[in-house]
Motif scaffolding. Structure first.
Motif, short mmCIF file in Angstrom:
data_model
loop_
_atom_site.label_atom_id
_atom_site.label_comp_id
_atom_site.label_asym_id
_atom_site.label_seq_id
_atom_site.Cartn_x
_atom_site.Cartn_y
_atom_site.Cartn_z
N PRO A 177 47.55 40.38 45.02
CA PRO A 177 48.07 41.81 45.98
C PRO A 177 49.03 42.02 45.37
CG PRO A 177 48.47 39.51 46.44
CD PRO A 177 48.42 39.23 45.17
N ALA A 178 50.52 42.21 44.64
CA ALA A 178 50.42 43.34 43.68
C ALA A 178 50.06 44.69 43.03
CB ALA A 178 51.83 43.16 43.40
N GLY A 179 48.75 43.54 42.30
CA GLY A 179 48.41 44.38 41.21
C GLY A 179 47.30 45.45 42.03
N LEU A 180 46.66 44.92 42.86
CA LEU A 180 45.50 45.86 44.06
C LEU A 180 46.37 47.84 44.40
CD1 LEU A 180 43.13 43.38 46.17
CD2 LEU A 180 42.52 44.85 43.97
N ALA A 181 47.80 47.34 45.14
CA ALA A 181 48.44 47.80 45.29
C ALA A 181 48.57 49.31 45.08
CB ALA A 181 50.11 48.20 46.06
N ARG A 182 47.92 49.30 43.60
CA ARG A 182 48.46 50.27 42.62
C ARG A 182 47.12 51.66 42.56
NH1 ARG A 182 50.01 46.45 39.11
NH2 ARG A 182 48.28 46.31 37.55
N TYR A 183 45.57 50.44 42.53
CA TYR A 183 44.47 51.39 43.37
C TYR A 183 44.15 52.51 44.49
CZ TYR A 183 43.90 48.73 38.46
OH TYR A 183 44.12 48.66 37.67
N VAL A 202 46.02 40.44 52.43
CA VAL A 202 45.35 40.59 50.87
C VAL A 202 46.38 39.38 50.77
CG1 VAL A 202 46.06 41.42 48.56
CG2 VAL A 202 45.19 43.16 50.94
N THR A 203 45.41 38.45 50.56
CA THR A 203 46.21 37.26 50.08
C THR A 203 45.24 37.15 48.08
OG1 THR A 203 44.09 36.11 50.99
CG2 THR A 203 45.86 35.65 52.05
N GLU A 204 46.18 35.62 47.61
CA GLU A 204 45.80 35.48 46.59
C GLU A 204 43.97 34.93 46.77
OE1 GLU A 204 46.81 34.93 44.22
OE2 GLU A 204 49.04 36.09 44.41
N ALA A 205 43.56 35.08 47.52
CA ALA A 205 41.95 33.61 47.78
C ALA A 205 41.67 35.16 47.96
CB ALA A 205 42.77 33.33 49.39
N ILE A 210 38.35 42.02 47.43
CA ILE A 210 38.49 43.46 47.66
C ILE A 210 38.06 44.52 46.32
CG2 ILE A 210 40.47 45.05 47.99
CD1 ILE A 210 40.94 42.66 50.32
N SER A 211 38.91 43.55 45.21
CA SER A 211 38.43 44.20 43.84
C SER A 211 37.02 44.13 43.76
CB SER A 211 39.51 43.50 42.94
OG SER A 211 39.20 43.80 41.30
N ALA A 212 36.43 43.52 43.87
CA ALA A 212 34.63 43.73 43.77
C ALA A 212 34.52 44.54 44.75
CB ALA A 212 33.96 42.17 43.41
N LEU A 213 34.60 44.67 45.59
CA LEU A 213 34.08 45.73 46.55
C LEU A 213 34.17 47.39 46.42
CD1 LEU A 213 34.57 43.79 50.76
CD2 LEU A 213 32.60 44.76 49.25
N CYS A 214 35.79 47.13 45.93
CA CYS A 214 35.35 48.82 45.50
C CYS A 214 35.34 48.61 44.11
CB CYS A 214 37.50 48.85 45.41
SG CYS A 214 38.39 48.26 46.58
#
Length: 787
Positions: A177-183, A202-205, A210-214
Motif C-alpha cells: 500500500p505504501a509503495g503504490l501511493a508513489r504512483y 488498499v490492502t495487501e490482498a 491494482i498494480s496490474a490494472l494500472c
C-alpha cells in the motif's frame, strides 16, 4: 466592449474542481516555466490523457500572475470554425456593441490586458484557432494563450508540451500500500474507486491487482476513470481479466498507433461488446447529439422501425448502467451526456452503418421543431422552462443549425434560425443569432414568409447591436418581399421593427406612429407576443419622447397586466422595468424603486442572469444616485455591469438609456471621488447575480459559506466565521496551517498527530466549507483576512 468579473472578485471563468487533482507536479511546473518564456503553449497528447484537467489546474495556479483573468474557452462542442472568435468573446464576457466580436475586435479589447486564455480541445478547429491565436498575440503584448489539442497549432513562437500518461508501477515495483501511493495512476485509481465504493481500501490482498490494472491501462486517466466505474458491477480482478483479454486481441492493430490509443480503443470496444444490438444501435445514433440530450429527443431521433420509440427509455437506462452515458445535473428533467471519446466512437459506428445522414436529418428536425414550439408558446406559463431548455441545448442547436444551412431546404433553415429569436435576445447570443441568420439568408432565396421573418429578426439584432444601416437595409428587403406575398401576420412586425430602430436612435416622435400602427394590427390578429412587445416599447417611447413621462404609464401597465394574465414573464418584467424608468424621470423615486424591484422579482422566474435583471439594477442605481445614496448606487451599477457582461449585452445601442447611465456615473464620481466610486463599483461586480438581486431587494444574501463583512478584519472575526461554518477548534488550527502551505504530513508533525488524523481534519474542513481543494481553503482565508 468590456470584460466580466466572476463572483467574489476573481477575474476569469475557471470552473471549480469537483474531484481531486492527482499528480502532474512536474507537468504543472513545466507549464509555468514555458509560459514564462513563451506566449503560446500547447499541451498535446492522446485523447483521454488529461490535457484539459492539467490546463485548468495550471490556470488556477497562475491566477495571481494574470490580474485581468484566466479565461477558459471550451471548444469541444463547437463545430463551426467561423464561431471560434464568437465563442472566445462569449467566454470573456465581451459586451456586444459592434456587429460581431471577431478577431480584430477581440485584439483591440485585449490589447492592454494581462490575460491567460485557455483554448480547450482545438484539434477539430486547429486552423481557425491558429489564425485567431496569431492575430491576438501580434496585437496583445501581455496576452498568454494555453492550448489543449491532439495536434500543435504550428505557428511561430509556439512551445509544446506532450502530456504523458500518469506514472505506473513497474513490473518489479514493491507491491505494498505504501509503495503504490508513489504512483499517480494508482493514486487516481484508488481515489476514484473510493468514490464508487465508499468502503474501498488498499490492502495487501488487492495491491497486486491494482498494480496490474494500472499497467494494463497504461496510466491513461480516462481509461482509469472508465474502468473504475465498472466496480459497481465487477470486482477488480474481473475488470483486470476482461481488460487483459481484450488487449491481447488488439496485438494486430496498426503498428504506428501509440499503445495508449489502442488501450483506450480497447476499453471502448469492451463497452461496445457488453451492449446488446439494440443498445449499440442507440449508442451510435445518440452520438449525433452534442453537449447532452434529454429523453424526449432520444426517443424522437434514436427511434425508427428497427428501434421502436417505446423501447428507448429502457435502452437509455441500460446505457447509463453500463457507463456509456451518464445522467447529469439535478434539474426538473433528466439530462444525459456522453464522454467525447465515447461519442466519437459511436459516430464512427454510425457512419459504418450508413445511417449518419438520416440520423442527422432527424436531429435537425427535432431541434427545429423545439425552436418553433418555443417561439409559438413564448407567451405562456411554459416560458421559463423553454428558456432553460434552449440554454441547455445550445450545442445541439449549433449542430442542427449547421445541418440546416448546409443540407436542408432554405425554408427550413430560415424558419429554424428565426424561430430562435427570443433565445438570441434574452440569452444575449446576438452575434451568434446574426451568424446563423446570415447563413440562412445566403441560401437560394425563396419567395416565402419564412424569409421575411428571418430578415426582420436579423434587422432587430442589428438594431440592438448599433448597426442601424444594416438594420434598415434588412428591413427594406423584408418590406419589399412582403409586398409580393399573400397577407401574413409577419406583416405587422415590419412597422414594429422600424419603430424600434427609430427609438433606439433617439427618434421617439418618428417611432410612435409606427408602434401605434403595429399595435392595431397585432390586436386584429390576436397576437399576444406582438401586442406585448409593442405595448412595452410604445409606453417607453411615449414616456421618453415628451415632457410628461407619465404619458407612457397606460401602455406599460396594460402590457404588465396582459402578461400576468397569461403567465408570461419576460415582457411583464420588461414593462415593469420601463415603468420604473419613467417614474424616476417623473421624480417619483419611491414608485420607481418599487417598480424596479417588482421587475427583479418577476425576472428571476426566467433566468438568474437575464436582460431585465441588468435593466432593473440600472434603474435602481439611478434612483439611489438621485437620493444621494451614493455608495449603494455605485455598487448597483457595478452589479448591473457584471450582468451585462454575463449576457454579452449593453445599454450603448439605446441612446437615451446610455445617457442616463453616464449622468449617474458622472454625478457619483463628483460626489464620491474616483477612488471611492471605483471601489464601490468593483464591489458590485464581485457579486453573483443572486447576491446582487438580494442586495437590490434588501434581503439577506443566499445561504452558503459565510461572506465577508465590510470592516470586519483581524483574526477573531475570521475565527468566528470558521466557527459559524461548524469547524472545531482543532479544525480551525488546521485551516491556518493549510493557508501556510503545509502538506498533510507537515500538519501532522506540527500538531503531533498521525498523518491519517490530519487527513481526516482536512476532509472535514473541505466538507464543512463546501470546497474541493486545499487551495480554495487558503484563498478563502486570505480573502477574509484582507477584508
Amino acid at each position: 466592449m468590456s470584460t466580466a468579473t466572476t463572483a467574489r472578485g476573481t477575474p476569469g471563468n475557471l470552473p471549480a474542481e469537483v474531484t481531486s487533482f492527482v499528480g502532474r507536479r512536474h507537468e504543472l511546473a513545466g507549464v509555468r516555466r514555458m509560459l514564462a518564456t513563451s506566449r503560446l503553449v500547447t499541451l498535446t497528447g492522446a485523447g483521454g490523457v488529461g490535457k484539459t484537467r492539467l490546463a485548468q489546474r495550471a490556470g488556477l495556479d497562475l491566477r495571481r500572475a494574470f490580474p485581468d483573468g484566466v479565461w477558459l474557452v471550451e471548444l469541444a462542442e463547437l463545430r463551426d470554425p467561423d464561431l471560434v472568435a464568437v465563442t472566445v468573446a462569449e467566454a470573456l464576457g465581451v459586451r456586444e456593441e459592434s456587429v460581431s466580436p471577431g478577431a480584430p475586435g477581440l485584439a483591440a479589447f485585449l490589447a492592454g490586458q494581462q490575460v491567460l486564455l485557455i483554448f480547450d480541445n482545438c484539434e477539430h478547429l486547429v486552423g481557425a484557432c491558429a489564425d485567431l491565436a496569431e492575430t491576438l498575440l501580434r496585437s496583445c503584448p501581455a496576452l498568454r494563450i494555453l492550448v489543449t489539442s491532439r495536434q500543435a497549432l504550428r505557428i511561430a513562437g509556439e512551445a509544446t508540451l506532450t502530456v504523458q500518461p500518469l506514472s505506473v508501477p513497474g513490473p518489479d515495483a514493491a507491491c505494498t500500500p505504501a509503495g503504490l501511493a508513489r504512483y499517480e495512476s494508482a493514486s487516481l485509481l484508488v481515489e476514484r474507486a473510493t468514490a464508487v465504493l465508499p468502503g474501498f481500501r488498499v490492502t495487501e490482498a488487492n495491491c497486486a491487482t491494482i498494480s496490474a490494472l494500472c499497467q494494463a491501462l497504461e496510466g491513461m486517466p480516462l481509461a482509469i476513470e472508465l474502468a473504475v466505474a465498472r466496480l459497481r458491477v465487477l470486482t477488480l480482478d474481473e475488470i483486470l481479466e476482461r481488460l487483459t483479454d481484450r488487449y491481447k486481441l488488439l496485438t494486430a492493430g496498426a503498428r504506428n498507433a501509440p499503445a495508449r490509443q489502442q488501450t483506450l480503443r480497447a476499453l471502448i470496444d469492451w463497452s461496445w461488446d457488453l451492449c446488446s444490438e439494440a443498445e449499440r444501435r442507440l449508442w451510435s445514433r445518440l452520438s449525433v447529439f452534442s453537449g447532452g440530450l434529454e429523453l424526449d429527443a432520444a426517443e424522437d431521433v434514436g427511434a425508427d422501425a428497427t428501434l421502436p420509440a417505446d423501447t428507448i427509455l429502457d435502452l437509455v437506462a441500460s446505457l447509463v448502467e453500463k457507463s456509456v452515458i451518464a445522467r447529469t445535473g439535478d434539474g426538473p428533467r433528466a439530462r444525459y451526456k456522453m464522454l467525447e471519446v465515447v461519442r466519437e466512437y459511436g459516430a464512427a459506428r454510425l457512419a459504418d452503418a450508413g445511417e449518419q445522414d438520416e440520423v442527422a436529418r432527424r436531429h435537425c428536425g427535432w431541434f427545429a421543431r423545439l425552436a418553433a414550439y418555443s417561439d409559438a408558446h413564448w407567451v405562456s406559463p411554459e416560458q421559463a422552462a423553454l428558456t432553460r431548455r434552449l440554454r441547455d441545448e445550445q450545442a445541439n442547436l449549433r449542430v442542427a443549425l449547421e445541418y440546416a444551412v448546409t443540407s436542408a431546404a432554405p425554408e427550413t433553415a430560415l424558419r429554424f434560425a428565426a424561430d430562435l429569436q427570443n433565445h438570441w435576445f434574452v440569452r444575449g447570443f446576438l452575434s451568434e443569432g446574426r451568424h446563423w441568420l446570415d447563413r440562412a439568408l445566403a441560401m437560394p432565396a425563396p419567395r416565402h414568409w419564412t424569409r421575411v421573418k428571418a430578415l426582420r429578426v436579423a434587422a432587430w439584432i442589428a438594431c440592438v447591436q448599433s448597426d442601424r444601416d444594416r438594420a434598415q437595409a434588412l428591413l427594406a428587403d423584408a418590406r419589399a418581399l412582403a409586398l409580393i406575398l399573400p397577407p401574413s401576420p409577419e406583416l405587422a412586425f415590419i412597422p414594429l421593427i422600424e419603430g424600434n430602430i427609430a427609438m433606439f436612435g433617439g427618434e421617439h416622435a418618428r417611432a410612435l406612429p409606427l408602434f401605434e400602427q403595429a399595435l392595431a394590427r397585432f390586436r386584429e390578429l390576436g397576437s399576444l407576443t406582438g401586442e406585448m412587445w409593442t405595448l412595452s416599447v410604445l409606453g417607453l417611447a411615449r414616456g421618453l419622447g415628451g415632457d410628461d413621462p407619465a404619458a407612457g404609464y397606460p401602455a406599460l401597465l396594460a402590457c404588465r397586466d396582459l402578461a400576468a394574465a397569461h403567465g408570461e414573464v419576460w415582457w411583464r418584467s420588461f414593462a415593469t422595468w420601463a415603468l420604473s424608468v419613467l417614474r424616476w424621470r417623473a421624480g417619483d423615486d419611491p414608485g420607481a424603486a418599487e417598480a424596479a424591484k417588482e421587475s427583479l422579482e418577476v425576472g428571476k422566474l426566467v433566468e438568474d442572469e437575464q436582460f431585465s435583471v441588468g435593466l432593473a439594477l440600472e434603474s435602481l442605481a439611478w434612483v439611489c444616485a438621485t437620493e444621494r445614496r451614493d455608495q449603494r448606487a455605485a455598487v448597483l451599477l457595478g452589479a448591473a455591469e457584471r450582468v451585462w457582461q454575463a449576457m454579452h449585452a449593453s445599454l450603448a445601442s439605446f441612446r437615451s438609456l446610455r445617457g442616463f447611465h453616464e449622468q449617474a456615473v458622472t454625478a457619483l464620481r463628483v460626489r464620491l471621488g474616483d477612488r471611492a466610486f471605483d471601489a464601490a463599483f468593483r464591489r458590485g461586480t464581485e457579486l453573483t447575480t443572486a447576491e446582487a438581486v438580494a442586495t437590490a431587494l434588501d434581503r439577506p444574501a443566499p445561504a452558503g459559506v459565510p461572506a465577508p463583512r465590510p470592516g470586519s478584519g483581524g483574526a477573531r472575526p475570521v475565527e468566528a466565521r470558521l466557527a459559524e461554518a461548524g469547524l472545531t477548534r482543532r479544525e480551525r488550527e488546521v485551516v491556518s496551517l493549510i493557508a501556510q502551505g503545509l502538506s498533510n504530513r507537515e500538519i501532522a508533525g506540527r500538531l503531533v498527530v498521525a498523518q491519517r488524523t490530519a487527513e481526516g481534519h482536512v476532509e472535514n474542513i473541505l466538507s464543512k466549507l463546501g470546497f474541493t481543494s486545499r487551495a480554495q481553503v487558503a484563498g478563502w482565508l486570505a480573502t477574509h483576512r484582507d477584508t
